[in-house]
Design a protein around this motif. Sequence first.
Motif, PDB file in Angstrom:
ATOM      1  N   LEU A   1       9.593  -2.480   0.511  1.00  0.00           N
ATOM      2  CA  LEU A   1       9.108  -2.556   0.370  1.00  0.00           C
ATOM      3  C   LEU A   1       8.433  -2.411   2.465  1.00  0.00           C
ATOM      4  CD1 LEU A   1       5.911  -3.051  -0.355  1.00  0.00           C
ATOM      5  CD2 LEU A   1       6.396  -5.715  -0.419  1.00  0.00           C
ATOM      6  N   VAL A   2       7.383  -2.040   2.531  1.00  0.00           N
ATOM      7  CA  VAL A   2       7.311  -0.934   4.256  1.00  0.00           C
ATOM      8  C   VAL A   2       5.644  -1.900   4.270  1.00  0.00           C
ATOM      9  CG1 VAL A   2       6.908   0.446   5.876  1.00  0.00           C
ATOM     10  CG2 VAL A   2       9.103   0.257   4.399  1.00  0.00           C
ATOM     11  N   ALA A   3       5.434  -2.549   4.965  1.00  0.00           N
ATOM     12  CA  ALA A   3       3.928  -2.862   5.567  1.00  0.00           C
ATOM     13  C   ALA A   3       3.692  -2.456   7.022  1.00  0.00           C
ATOM     14  CB  ALA A   3       3.752  -4.694   6.082  1.00  0.00           C
ATOM     15  N   GLU A   4       2.205  -1.418   6.666  1.00  0.00           N
ATOM     16  CA  GLU A   4       1.729  -0.893   8.036  1.00  0.00           C
ATOM     17  C   GLU A   4       0.391  -1.409   8.438  1.00  0.00           C
ATOM     18  OE1 GLU A   4       3.514   4.113   7.557  1.00  0.00           O
ATOM     19  OE2 GLU A   4       1.982   3.231   5.579  1.00  0.00           O
ATOM     20  N   LYS A   5      -0.146  -1.349   9.885  1.00  0.00           N
ATOM     21  CA  LYS A   5      -1.878  -1.784   9.933  1.00  0.00           C
ATOM     22  C   LYS A   5      -2.211  -0.498  10.608  1.00  0.00           C
ATOM     23  CE  LYS A   5      -3.421  -4.219  13.620  1.00  0.00           C
ATOM     24  NZ  LYS A   5      -2.814  -5.205  14.718  1.00  0.00           N
TER      25      LYS A   5
ATOM     26  N   TRP B   1      -1.305   4.752  10.765  1.00  0.00           N
ATOM     27  CA  TRP B   1      -0.906   3.787  10.287  1.00  0.00           C
ATOM     28  C   TRP B   1       0.248   3.723  11.142  1.00  0.00           C
ATOM     29  CZ3 TRP B   1      -3.280   0.618   6.835  1.00  0.00           C
ATOM     30  CH2 TRP B   1      -4.409   1.111   6.172  1.00  0.00           C
ATOM     31  N   GLU B   2       0.275   2.831  11.500  1.00  0.00           N
ATOM     32  CA  GLU B   2       1.947   2.155  12.399  1.00  0.00           C
ATOM     33  C   GLU B   2       2.018   0.707  11.923  1.00  0.00           C
ATOM     34  OE1 GLU B   2       1.086  -1.443  16.169  1.00  0.00           O
ATOM     35  OE2 GLU B   2       0.362   0.833  16.556  1.00  0.00           O
ATOM     36  N   ALA B   3       3.834   0.977  11.662  1.00  0.00           N
ATOM     37  CA  ALA B   3       4.717  -0.180  11.459  1.00  0.00           C
ATOM     38  C   ALA B   3       4.119  -1.245  11.946  1.00  0.00           C
ATOM     39  CB  ALA B   3       5.951   0.771  11.297  1.00  0.00           C
ATOM     40  N   LEU B   4       4.438  -2.014  11.172  1.00  0.00           N
ATOM     41  CA  LEU B   4       4.335  -4.061  11.489  1.00  0.00           C
ATOM     42  C   LEU B   4       6.009  -3.955  12.121  1.00  0.00           C
ATOM     43  CD1 LEU B   4       1.890  -5.398   9.081  1.00  0.00           C
ATOM     44  CD2 LEU B   4       1.925  -5.373  11.544  1.00  0.00           C
ATOM     45  N   LYS B   5       6.250  -4.599  13.046  1.00  0.00           N
ATOM     46  CA  LYS B   5       7.491  -5.503  13.213  1.00  0.00           C
ATOM     47  C   LYS B   5       7.458  -6.501  13.841  1.00  0.00           C
ATOM     48  CE  LYS B   5       7.987  -1.390  16.008  1.00  0.00           C
ATOM     49  NZ  LYS B   5       7.163  -0.434  15.394  1.00  0.00           N
ATOM     50  N   ASN B   6       8.817  -7.338  13.544  1.00  0.00           N
ATOM     51  CA  ASN B   6       9.137  -8.371  13.347  1.00  0.00           C
ATOM     52  C   ASN B   6       7.547  -9.349  14.609  1.00  0.00           C
ATOM     53  OD1 ASN B   6      10.685  -8.328  11.941  1.00  0.00           O
ATOM     54  ND2 ASN B   6      12.228  -8.118  13.595  1.00  0.00           N
ATOM     55  N   GLN B   7       7.263 -10.053  14.069  1.00  0.00           N
ATOM     56  CA  GLN B   7       6.431 -10.930  15.218  1.00  0.00           C
ATOM     57  C   GLN B   7       4.781 -10.327  15.640  1.00  0.00           C
ATOM     58  OE1 GLN B   7       7.649 -14.394  15.362  1.00  0.00           O
ATOM     59  NE2 GLN B   7       8.931 -14.059  14.277  1.00  0.00           N
ATOM     60  N   GLN B   8       5.032  -9.204  15.024  1.00  0.00           N
ATOM     61  CA  GLN B   8       3.640  -8.551  15.271  1.00  0.00           C
ATOM     62  C   GLN B   8       2.494  -9.496  15.088  1.00  0.00           C
ATOM     63  OE1 GLN B   8       3.736  -3.769  14.539  1.00  0.00           O
ATOM     64  NE2 GLN B   8       1.139  -3.858  15.530  1.00  0.00           N
TER      65      GLN B   8
ATOM     66  N   PRO C   1      -7.700 -11.169  11.518  1.00  0.00           N
ATOM     67  CA  PRO C   1      -8.561 -11.997  10.275  1.00  0.00           C
ATOM     68  C   PRO C   1      -9.323 -10.103  10.907  1.00  0.00           C
ATOM     69  CG  PRO C   1      -9.296 -13.553  10.719  1.00  0.00           C
ATOM     70  CD  PRO C   1      -8.031 -12.936  11.908  1.00  0.00           C
ATOM     71  N   GLY C   2      -9.184  -9.589   9.335  1.00  0.00           N
ATOM     72  CA  GLY C   2     -10.464  -8.201   9.192  1.00  0.00           C
ATOM     73  C   GLY C   2      -9.583  -6.968   9.259  1.00  0.00           C
ATOM     74  N   ASP C   3      -8.212  -7.640  10.089  1.00  0.00           N
ATOM     75  CA  ASP C   3      -7.405  -6.208  10.029  1.00  0.00           C
ATOM     76  C   ASP C   3      -6.582  -5.900   8.210  1.00  0.00           C
ATOM     77  OD1 ASP C   3      -7.200  -6.231  12.567  1.00  0.00           O
ATOM     78  OD2 ASP C   3      -4.889  -7.239  12.966  1.00  0.00           O
ATOM     79  N   ILE C   4      -6.260  -4.187   8.546  1.00  0.00           N
ATOM     80  CA  ILE C   4      -6.537  -3.696   6.730  1.00  0.00           C
ATOM     81  C   ILE C   4      -4.899  -3.481   6.769  1.00  0.00           C
ATOM     82  CG2 ILE C   4      -6.858  -1.424   5.422  1.00  0.00           C
ATOM     83  CD1 ILE C   4      -9.344  -3.316   5.488  1.00  0.00           C
ATOM     84  N   LEU C   5      -3.662  -3.945   5.897  1.00  0.00           N
ATOM     85  CA  LEU C   5      -2.671  -4.129   5.974  1.00  0.00           C
ATOM     86  C   LEU C   5      -2.361  -2.200   4.828  1.00  0.00           C
ATOM     87  CD1 LEU C   5      -1.490  -7.140   6.785  1.00  0.00           C
ATOM     88  CD2 LEU C   5      -1.556  -5.111   8.549  1.00  0.00           C
ATOM     89  N   ARG C   6      -1.506  -2.110   4.988  1.00  0.00           N
ATOM     90  CA  ARG C   6      -0.616  -0.858   3.833  1.00  0.00           C
ATOM     91  C   ARG C   6       0.325  -1.045   3.308  1.00  0.00           C
ATOM     92  NH1 ARG C   6      -0.536   5.639   4.227  1.00  0.00           N
ATOM     93  NH2 ARG C   6       0.776   4.882   6.003  1.00  0.00           N
TER      94      ARG C   6
END
Length: 187
Positions: free
Chosen positions: A51-55, A70-77, A81-86
Amino acid sequence: MKRVYIATIGAISLMITAPFMGQILGVNSLFQLESAIAQNVNKQSQMQLQLVAEKQIETQDQEGKKIKKWEALKNQQVVQPGDILRYTLRGENKSDRQLKNLTLNQPIPKQMIYVLKSVDAPQNTTITYSIDNGRSFVANPTIKVTLSDGRVETKAAPANLYTHIRLKVPSIAAKSTFQASYKTQIR
């Protein structure tokens, strides 16, 4: 009271006769305890899931047009509120045979709202949703709403009530991959 009495007599009888059972031909083998070790002949797992999460990031090109990428979410990123994640769920069938009837349940975290109709999955995938913490799944969740005149009407469930997404994949060929994605918004 009679049950306790009968059970006690049965337990005492067993304790008295157990030492002699080994002397009766054939009974000894019934009471021998042996350990068995289950072994997995196939050392590799059949399906590997990731499972990969991107902002979603909005930028502008040279002409001032908005570009969404889309930018990959890294640790502690940090997300706001309002941000879209895929979320992208990737599966790889590492076995030498076809896998059938794969069911994948994806919870939607409480801090997020599912973005309606955002699932992108292979054409043969059945997509259902839960609004009751995964107890039941339907293609189009609904709720009952009491109107001001007292009538009860059934309406489509709002996005903030969705708690799970279920993907049912009829088959994945040997040595092949599967990919599905969906979007959420931070509350």
